[in-house]
Design a protein around this motif. Structure first.
Motif, mmCIF file in Angstrom:
data_model
loop_
_atom_site.group_PDB
_atom_site.id
_atom_site.type_symbol
_atom_site.label_atom_id
_atom_site.label_comp_id
_atom_site.label_asym_id
_atom_site.label_seq_id
_atom_site.Cartn_x
_atom_site.Cartn_y
_atom_site.Cartn_z
ATOM 1 N N SER A 1 -48.908 -25.459 8.637
ATOM 2 C CA SER A 1 -48.101 -24.251 8.469
ATOM 3 C C SER A 1 -48.814 -23.028 9.032
ATOM 4 C CB SER A 1 -47.763 -24.033 6.994
ATOM 5 O OG SER A 1 -46.949 -22.891 6.823
ATOM 6 N N ILE B 1 -38.153 -17.734 7.133
ATOM 7 C CA ILE B 1 -38.888 -17.009 8.167
ATOM 8 C C ILE B 1 -38.287 -15.617 8.311
ATOM 9 C CG2 ILE B 1 -39.565 -16.995 10.599
ATOM 10 C CD1 ILE B 1 -39.442 -20.033 10.516
ATOM 11 N N LEU C 1 -38.370 -23.648 4.352
ATOM 12 C CA LEU C 1 -39.131 -22.485 4.795
ATOM 13 C C LEU C 1 -38.188 -21.325 5.086
ATOM 14 C CD1 LEU C 1 -41.810 -23.928 7.256
ATOM 15 C CD2 LEU C 1 -42.174 -23.166 4.920
ATOM 16 N N GLY D 1 -47.158 -20.727 11.878
ATOM 17 C CA GLY D 1 -47.016 -19.273 11.790
ATOM 18 C C GLY D 1 -47.751 -18.559 12.905
ATOM 19 N N THR E 1 -33.904 -22.753 7.192
ATOM 20 C CA THR E 1 -33.811 -21.783 8.284
ATOM 21 C C THR E 1 -33.133 -22.432 9.484
ATOM 22 O OG1 THR E 1 -35.759 -20.539 7.582
ATOM 23 C CG2 THR E 1 -35.171 -20.405 9.909
ATOM 24 N N VAL F 1 -43.848 -16.467 7.462
ATOM 25 C CA VAL F 1 -43.340 -17.748 6.977
ATOM 26 C C VAL F 1 -43.608 -17.861 5.481
ATOM 27 C CG1 VAL F 1 -43.471 -20.253 7.220
ATOM 28 C CG2 VAL F 1 -43.794 -18.787 9.227
ATOM 29 N N ILE G 1 -38.973 -20.256 16.870
ATOM 30 C CA ILE G 1 -39.020 -21.291 15.836
ATOM 31 C C ILE G 1 -38.920 -22.673 16.459
ATOM 32 C CG2 ILE G 1 -37.820 -22.255 13.848
ATOM 33 C CD1 ILE G 1 -36.985 -19.408 13.105
#
Length: 285
Positions: free
Chosen positions: A176, A130, A128, A180, A145, A137, A153
């Protein structure tokens, strides 16, 4: 990228190794390497692994070329990754340090004025990317990340909002979406989807939370349990907002609240608003 495998018996420098790959599964960090004498092609016999308590034996070495391609400004950095003992079982934490070769070591998560033992742990979030400005995201299979323990996070991961199925490790669109949403809720970025990137909170402010599916730690699907509902959240910020219930009411809001409506009474989940926050109410004595 190459590495130096340290000698645990003498604490001295061991032999150089070739880095085959670096991966993260969940928040577990693993380095795959080969002896320099091998071509690092036969994964069954040549590729070895370092993870968890053995990671401290490896010192990664990365050479970055100069901007113009010339050798005179090239820089070589060393990186060490050491697991944090006693870290959360939900989110694996590491002490990550780096330096330009022969220079001083610096922690990746460097909180000014904090002694080394109290510094944030570093955690890894695989596949992912960010956005560091608006916390958007994006699923990128080749990306990992890095986050620090007190940031949004790692906090959201620790709350249980992981963007993958915890049983299989496979990316999950619903989870997800909640992850987010949590990034924006943690930051109190009410209006980020309307172009206002400001965070309307202060470090250390506590909040209550619920999600529609009960996936977060200490959460369930009952939004009405939040006696002082602050907002419903999506990955684009607040879907609705009750300004009288803000966690930090003395931070001024923009005029008109950027068009974000108040939450329904009684509150109810919306097609995008699947996470709710409320002001923290201590349990009675």
């Amino acid at each position: 990228m190459t590495g130096v495998l340290m000698d645990p018996q003498t604490s001295g420098t061991g032999g150089a190794v070739r880095i085959h790959s670096i991966q993260a599964e969940g928040t577990r960090f693993t380095v795959n390497y080969c002896p320099m004498s091998s071509d690092c092609i036969d994964t069954a016999t040549q590729v070895l692994q370092l993870r968890e308590e053995n990671l401290h034996l490896l010192r990664l070495r990365v050479s970055l070329p100069a901007d113009d391609g010339g050798p005179e400004r090239a820089a070589t950095f060393e990186v060490t990754v050491t697991p944090r003992l006693g870290a959360s079982t939900r989110v694996r934490g590491y002490d990550v340090r780096y330096r330009e070769v022969t220079g001083p070591w610096r922690p990746h998560c460097d909180l000014k004025g904090v002694i080394a033992s109290d510094r944030d742990a570093t955690s890894f979030l695989p596949r992912l990317r960010i956005n560091s400005v608006n916390a958007a995201v994006e699923s990128v299979p080749t990306w990992t990340t890095i986050g620090c323990g007190s940031g949004a996070i790692v906090t959201c991961l620790d709350w249980g909002y992981v963007p993958w199925n915890p049983d299989t490790g496979v990316y999950d669109p619903l989870r997800s979406h909640l992850f987010g949403s949590c990034l924006q809720a943690k930051r109190a970025a009410y209006f980020v989807g309307r172009g206002d990137l400001k965070s309307y909170t202060r470090n250390g402010t506590r909040i209550n939370k619920r999600d529609q599916f009960g996936l977060g730690r200490n959460a369930n699907g009952q939004v009405e349990e939040l006696r002082t509902l602050e907002a419903l959240w999506s990955p684009q910020g607040a879907v609705c907002l009750n300004p009288e219930n803000r966690r930090v009411p003395d931070i001024a809001l923009p005029t008109g609240m950027r068009g974000v409506p108040p939450c329904a009474r009684p509150p109810r989940w919306t097609p995008t608003g699947k996470l709710a926050t409320g002001t923290f109410t201590p349990a009675p004595d």
